[in-house]
Design a protein around this motif. Structure first.
Motif, short mmCIF file in Angstrom:
data_model
loop_
_atom_site.label_atom_id
_atom_site.label_comp_id
_atom_site.label_asym_id
_atom_site.label_seq_id
_atom_site.Cartn_x
_atom_site.Cartn_y
_atom_site.Cartn_z
N UNK A 30 9.80 63.87 22.47
CA UNK A 30 8.11 63.62 22.50
C UNK A 30 7.71 62.51 23.37
N UNK A 31 8.77 61.38 23.42
CA UNK A 31 8.40 60.22 24.14
C UNK A 31 8.54 60.51 25.65
N UNK A 38 1.59 56.66 27.96
CA UNK A 38 1.47 57.66 26.98
C UNK A 38 1.46 57.26 25.66
N UNK A 39 0.67 57.99 24.72
CA UNK A 39 0.74 57.78 23.36
C UNK A 39 0.89 58.90 22.35
N UNK A 66 12.49 54.38 18.98
CA UNK A 66 12.02 55.21 19.96
C UNK A 66 10.90 54.52 20.91
N UNK A 67 9.93 54.06 20.14
CA UNK A 67 8.71 53.59 20.99
C UNK A 67 8.56 52.20 20.85
N UNK A 93 4.14 54.39 24.38
CA UNK A 93 5.35 54.30 25.44
C UNK A 93 5.44 53.03 26.00
N UNK A 94 4.39 52.21 26.44
CA UNK A 94 4.42 51.08 27.17
C UNK A 94 4.78 50.03 26.17
#
Length: 139
Positions: A30-31, A38-39, A66-67, A93-94
């Motif tokens: 997904x990431x 992205x979110x 992951x995030x 993601x940031x």
């Protein structure tokens, strides 16, 4: 194609969350489908604390692996970590820290800021007891 946002709300019944969408491997895919800013927004039903919060805590741990940034928003009772309720999870993601302006403060009023125990293992394709955690909410 990279997406700016992905909203995951894939319940097959009132409480059941498909375990294969909650694993580190699925969340990594997904990431990787998100653009650089992205979110991921996902909805689960859980509490935060106690046996009825195991799914949330396991999913939160998995998402944090992951995030770089993960936030939770209890919806019906934002100050009650023991209450089973809809909880929106927002993963960014940031790694850049959020600095929301005043115009967004109403959206952030349910942001959970209290400590959450990190007492459960990461959900993986090899170990994902999501159904067991959810069953504990139904007792």
């Amino acid at each position: 194609m990279l997406f700016r946002s992905i909203y995951l709300d894939a319940f097959s019944s009132f409480y059941s969350h498909p375990y294969h969408l909650a694993t580190k491997e699925a969340l990594t895919l997904t990431k990787n489908s998100l653009n650089e800013n992205g979110i991921l927004i996902t909805n689960i039903i859980s509490s935060i604390y106690g046996d009825t919060g195991k799914f949330l805590r396991a999913e939160l741990k998995t998402l944090k692996e992951v995030f770089p940034q993960v936030y939770i928003f209890p919806i019906q009772n934002p100050g009650d970590g023991a209450k089973i309720q809809n909880i929106m999870i927002v993963a960014l993601k940031t790694p850049q820290e959020l600095t929301p302006s005043d115009k967004y403060k109403d959206f952030l009023k349910n942001l959970w800021q209290a400590e959450i125990p990190e007492d459960l293992p990461t959900l993986t394709d090899e170990f994902a007891p999501v159904d067991q955690y959810v069953f504990e909410m139904l007792k």
